[in-house]
Enzyme design. Structure first.
Site: not given
Length: 288
Positions: A240-242
């Site tokens: 996950a990037d965010r």
């Protein structure tokens, strides 16, 4: 953490990183001597992956500070704040980077001293603790993720690159793959090309080959057909990037279609990310 592959090497005051632009054709390490070099390494994608970006940014300034002398605590704090603000511009979308910067600023701002060298040393020690903590977090993610999937012989699929190259070490989603392999539960891991930058075909392939983990490359567009034809695939694991406050997750392009096909085929869909990837200031994925 594997001793065979290390993308970030820190031996105070020296920081070297594996140049990911040269992979998989050559394993080239470059020295990062200051915040300017750290900024370039991040913005040019010599290093990449949300956790790795934060660590390289923090340690690049630690390398710079190690050769500097500050007469006062105020001058040390001012320089650290200025350089951290500059590093923040290297990858404006990386929530891990901003989390690290916030913590580093807090550490130096709450150090009660008039001695500039004490402030400097506080920063360097905090950056080193972040390096150690990321590796420990990733190994915990790997352990818990492997337990969630089970002890049976399984196959899994992963997307993009989420291993040692994307973190301080071991990896998030690929850390789960490593843990499955270590406990003897992994029959095979499928990994996607991850177009258009081909992080899977270039970087994940490099890691899995180096670690001698049984693996097979699959075209991005062939995943649904693969899930239908191979009942041994237990889970799709992504990073996950965010992560927004409501649990919505932003990740590499192509992740959404993987989630949909996993649900359709009754396959586990696992997002592996440290708490530093959680952005409580963003309500939902619509706000990312």
């Amino acid at each position: 953490m594997s001793a065979r592959l290390q993308a970030i090497k820190w031996e105070r005051p020296h920081l070297t990183i594996l140049n990911q632009l040269a992979l998989p054709h050559s394993s080239e390490y470059i020295e990062i001597s200051d915040a300017c070099a750290g900024h370039y390494a991040i913005s040019s994608m010599q290093t990449r992956g949300a956790p790795a970006i934060a660590i390289v940014a923090a340690l690049s300034l630690a390398a710079e500070l190690s050769s500097m002398h500050f007469d006062t605590s105020a001058s040390a704090r001012a320089h650290i704040h200025m350089q951290l603000d500059y590093l923040a511009t290297s990858r404006p979308t990386a929530v891990n980077l901003f989390d690290a910067i916030t913590k580093l600023k807090h550490a130096v701002d709450t150090t009660i001293t008039d001695n500039g060298q004490v402030v400097r040393d506080t920063y360097v020690q905090m950056a080193e603790r972040m390096l150690d903590a990321d590796v420990k977090d990733n190994m915990a993610i790997g352990e818990h993720g492997a337990q969630l999937i089970g002890n049976d012989k399984v196959r899994v699929l992963t997307h993009c690159n989420t291993g040692t190259l994307a973190t301080a070490g071991y990896g998030t989603a690929l850390g789960i793959v490593r843990s499955l392999h270590a406990q003897g539960s992994l029959d095979r891991v499928y990994f996607t090309e991850t177009r258009p930058y081909n992080q899977g075909a270039r970087l994940t392939a490099y890691e899995l080959l180096t670690e001698e983990i049984p693996a097979q490359l699959v075209c991005d567009s062939a995943v649904s057909a693969l899930l239908r034809s191979d009942p041994m695939i237990r889970a799709i694991i992504v990073g996950a990037d965010r992560v927004a406050a409501n649990g919505d997750t932003a990740n590499k392009i192509g992740t959404y279609q993987l989630a949909i096909t996993a649900r359709y085929h009754g396959c586990q869909f696992i997002v592996a990310a440290p708490t530093t990837s959680v952005d409580l200031h963003t309500k939902s994925g619509a706000d990312i």
